[in-house]
Design an enzyme around this catalytic site. Structure first.
Site, PDB file in Angstrom:
ATOM      1  N   LYS A  81      -8.766   1.958  -6.132  1.00  0.00           N
ATOM      2  CA  LYS A  81      -9.489   2.273  -5.244  1.00  0.00           C
ATOM      3  C   LYS A  81     -11.043   2.498  -4.925  1.00  0.00           C
ATOM      4  O   LYS A  81     -10.692   3.687  -4.849  1.00  0.00           O
ATOM      5  CB  LYS A  81      -8.582   1.128  -4.278  1.00  0.00           C
ATOM      6  CG  LYS A  81      -7.196   1.893  -3.340  1.00  0.00           C
ATOM      7  CD  LYS A  81      -6.627   1.187  -2.841  1.00  0.00           C
ATOM      8  CE  LYS A  81      -6.085   1.886  -1.958  1.00  0.00           C
ATOM      9  NZ  LYS A  81      -5.177   0.957  -1.070  1.00  0.00           N
ATOM     10  N   HIS A  82     -11.607   2.653  -4.257  1.00  0.00           N
ATOM     11  CA  HIS A  82     -11.781   1.656  -3.256  1.00  0.00           C
ATOM     12  C   HIS A  82     -13.706   1.244  -4.575  1.00  0.00           C
ATOM     13  O   HIS A  82     -14.101   2.323  -4.010  1.00  0.00           O
ATOM     14  CB  HIS A  82     -12.448   1.122  -1.864  1.00  0.00           C
ATOM     15  CG  HIS A  82     -11.415   1.305  -1.375  1.00  0.00           C
ATOM     16  ND1 HIS A  82     -10.844   3.091  -1.297  1.00  0.00           N
ATOM     17  CD2 HIS A  82      -9.985   0.788  -0.975  1.00  0.00           C
ATOM     18  CE1 HIS A  82      -9.537   2.898   0.246  1.00  0.00           C
ATOM     19  NE2 HIS A  82      -9.494   1.652   0.310  1.00  0.00           N
TER      20      HIS A  82
ATOM     21  N   ASP B 259       0.930  -1.131   0.138  1.00  0.00           N
ATOM     22  CA  ASP B 259       0.167   0.080   0.174  1.00  0.00           C
ATOM     23  C   ASP B 259       0.588   1.376   0.000  1.00  0.00           C
ATOM     24  O   ASP B 259       0.774   2.234   1.087  1.00  0.00           O
ATOM     25  CB  ASP B 259      -1.032   0.114   1.171  1.00  0.00           C
ATOM     26  CG  ASP B 259      -1.892  -0.484   1.310  1.00  0.00           C
ATOM     27  OD1 ASP B 259      -2.303  -0.775  -0.234  1.00  0.00           O
ATOM     28  OD2 ASP B 259      -3.120  -1.173   2.146  1.00  0.00           O
TER      29      ASP B 259
ATOM     30  N   HIS C  38     -12.862  -1.422   7.677  1.00  0.00           N
ATOM     31  CA  HIS C  38     -12.284  -1.583   8.736  1.00  0.00           C
ATOM     32  C   HIS C  38     -13.599  -2.757   9.787  1.00  0.00           C
ATOM     33  O   HIS C  38     -12.363  -3.873  10.652  1.00  0.00           O
ATOM     34  CB  HIS C  38     -10.961  -1.234   9.055  1.00  0.00           C
ATOM     35  CG  HIS C  38      -9.492  -0.848   7.998  1.00  0.00           C
ATOM     36  ND1 HIS C  38     -10.022   0.187   7.432  1.00  0.00           N
ATOM     37  CD2 HIS C  38      -8.899  -1.612   7.554  1.00  0.00           C
ATOM     38  CE1 HIS C  38      -9.133   0.726   6.450  1.00  0.00           C
ATOM     39  NE2 HIS C  38      -8.557  -0.844   7.294  1.00  0.00           N
TER      40      HIS C  38
ATOM     41  N   ASP D 277     -10.392  -6.379  -1.002  1.00  0.00           N
ATOM     42  CA  ASP D 277      -9.805  -5.483  -0.449  1.00  0.00           C
ATOM     43  C   ASP D 277      -9.534  -6.537   1.107  1.00  0.00           C
ATOM     44  O   ASP D 277      -9.690  -7.583   0.344  1.00  0.00           O
ATOM     45  CB  ASP D 277     -10.409  -3.944   0.676  1.00  0.00           C
ATOM     46  CG  ASP D 277      -9.678  -3.035   1.212  1.00  0.00           C
ATOM     47  OD1 ASP D 277      -8.624  -3.244   1.150  1.00  0.00           O
ATOM     48  OD2 ASP D 277     -10.003  -1.822   1.672  1.00  0.00           O
TER      49      ASP D 277
END
Length: 502
Positions: A177-178, A79, A190, A263
């Site tokens: 992304k996303h 990342d 998350h 993800d």
């Protein structure tokens, strides 16, 4: 195990990107390659220290994959959303996307992509899970924030495309992304499953525009996030596990031909509903090519792989679904010279990193991004030489503090570790002191804290705020403020120079 089963297992293994266990090659990571024959590995923060260490690690990983693993070079991903230096010491740490959005310079955005690709490939990372092309049109978004180029969909598209070109024209796979857009959510995936409860027309006109643009630009990968979109899939299945969204919308309607990456499958937007094994099966059925399988240990990694293999054997996943993804993966590896005949190990060269021109690119972006608000003036710290200044700052802002101290060596420097401590420091300031308040925060700050902060700042003789965070925090602050968006070193240097006219 018969030959047919081995072939199936090896093809499925190419679809996995397992997290590397640690900063050096150990027995657990070795297991991922020699026993599971993984086709890809992801380097999280625990695996990233400095340029020499990462190069050594990736070199060993590739060598092991070629000699005792699948016999095919690896996708090695990370990342690096703000340059390799945002995670690796010794490489360039660029301003985050929101600062690039404030600078609004396509050529500089392209340069960040080019330099990131150059430095990443030099340490063996060939697949970047970047750029974020979410449109951050929700001030209270708890996760995207300064990772986004901004709230303007046209700007996000332009700058996202520039970064993608910079990566891919210099040999590194880019990942937009996303999908289908995480910019207007109130929930962090998350922690739980966000729901995009908008009409298809609204999504088409806003969230999906940068992704369509990235596809037309030739982005080689798109990451699908964990969010429900009832207008497309009324079952509220996370997009990453939804056939309607991953295949129906992205693959068929938008005609995306590249790699679809999930993800991280350990995020609670998934695991609150499914085991990681079941999530892997559903992601493959949805149409994913790469499963970002952030396993806790080798047992869980093996269990995820076995779950997909068994689902094919039992007929739950059609064999054709595996063949499709395997074909795309191998074509992409061919394109990026990640096949046995084409692959050439890199030699570590210190001169590649932090080149003067690369650092200057970061500083140019920072100078364009700096945004004075509420009457903030350049050189404000030098207007009266007899003023007693106190700097209250986050520990992460050492570069900024050093820059200010060069011109004001007698400035009082107070460190803070929390928002509560910041307020306490302000309450204990002696009368007559002038305050520089410097804080970095990439998520929205609480309204009640900002209100308390404003009240405390009214008590001091003079106060200015240097904000290395979101513009949403300071729009109506009523205090002279220099908005810097992010704490990248170039932004800290630029803020110090702005205040001191260095």
């Amino acid at each position: 195990m018969n030959k047919q089963d081995m072939q199936l297992r090896d093809k499925v293994a190419q679809m996995f990107a397992f997290s590397v266990f640690g900063a050096s090659l150990n027995e657990d990571t070795r297991f991922l390659l020699t026993e599971l024959k993984a086709g890809g590995l992801f380097l999280g923060t625990a695996s990233l220290q400095n340029t020499k260490q990462v190069h050594s690690l990736t070199s060993e990983l590739q060598d092991l994959s070629m000699t005792e693993g699948s016999g095919i070079p690896l996708f090695i991903s990370a990342d690096f959303v703000a340059g390799a230096g945002c995670k690796v010491q010794g490489a360039v740490h660029f301003p985050k996307n929101r600062a690039i959005g404030a600078a609004a310079d396509e050529s500089l955005a392209y340069e960040t992509g080019r330099i990131t690709a150059m430095e990443s490939l030099a340490i063996g990372v060939n697949f970047n899970y970047s750029p974020v092309v979410d449109v951050n049109n929700n001030p209270k978004n708890p996760v995207i924030g300064t990772h986004s180029f901004g709230a303007d969909k046209q700007l996000v598209s332009r700058l996202g495309n520039a970064v993608i070109r910079g990566y891919q024209e210099h040999g590194m796979i880019a990942t937009a992304k996303h999908f289908p857009g995480h910019g207007d959510t109130h929930v962090d995936s998350h922690e739980d499953l966000p729901v995009l409860s908008f009409t298809k027309e609204r999504l088409e006109s806003m969230e999906w525009m940068p992704f369509r643009s990235a596809i037309s630009q030739g982005a080689d990968a798109i990451m699908v996030g964990h969010m429900a979109v009832p207008a497309i899939d009324p079952s509220l299945m996370p997009a990453s596990l939804s056939y309607e969204i991953t295949t129906g919308l992205l693959r068929k309607s938008m005609q995306f031909q590249g790699l679809i990456v999930t993800d991280g499958l350990s995020m609670k937007g998934i695991t609150n509903q499914f085991s990681m094994e079941e999530a892997c099966i559903r992601a493959v059925l949805a149409g994913a090519d790469i499963l970002l399988a952030t396993a806790e240990d080798v047992r869980q990694a093996a269990s995820m792989l076995e779950a997909v293999v068994e689902a094919v054997r039992q007929g739950r996943i059609p064999l054709e679904r595996i063949e499709e993804s395997y074909g795309r993966i191998m074509r992409m590896k061919q394109k990026y010279r990640l096949t046995a005949p084409l692959y050439r190990p890199s030699v570590y060269e210190e001169k590649v990193f932090k080149q003067r021109e690369s650092e200057e690119t970061a500083l140019k972006l920072a100078r364009l991004a700096a945004t004075p608000i509420g009457g903030m003036r350049a050189g404000v710290l030098l207007e009266q030489s007899d003023i007693a200044w106190t700097l209250i700052r986050d520990r992460q802002l050492g570069v900024f503090a050093e820059g200010v101290q060069r011109r004001l060596p007698k400035i009082e420097d107070r460190l803070i570790d929390s928002f509560e401590e910041a307020l306490n420091q302000l309450r204990n300031i002696q009368p007559g002191r002038h305050i520089i308040f410097a804080i970095c925060h990439h998520k929205p700050m609480a309204d009640d804290w900002i209100a308390l902060f404003q009240n405390e700042m009214k008590r001091v003789s003079r106060g200015i705020w240097i904000h290395f965070g979101s513009e949403y925090d300071v729009r109506d602050i009523g205090i002279p403020c220099l908005l810097m968006y992010d704490r990248a070193p170039a932004l800290q240097q630029t803020a110090a120079r702005y205040l001191t006219q260095e």
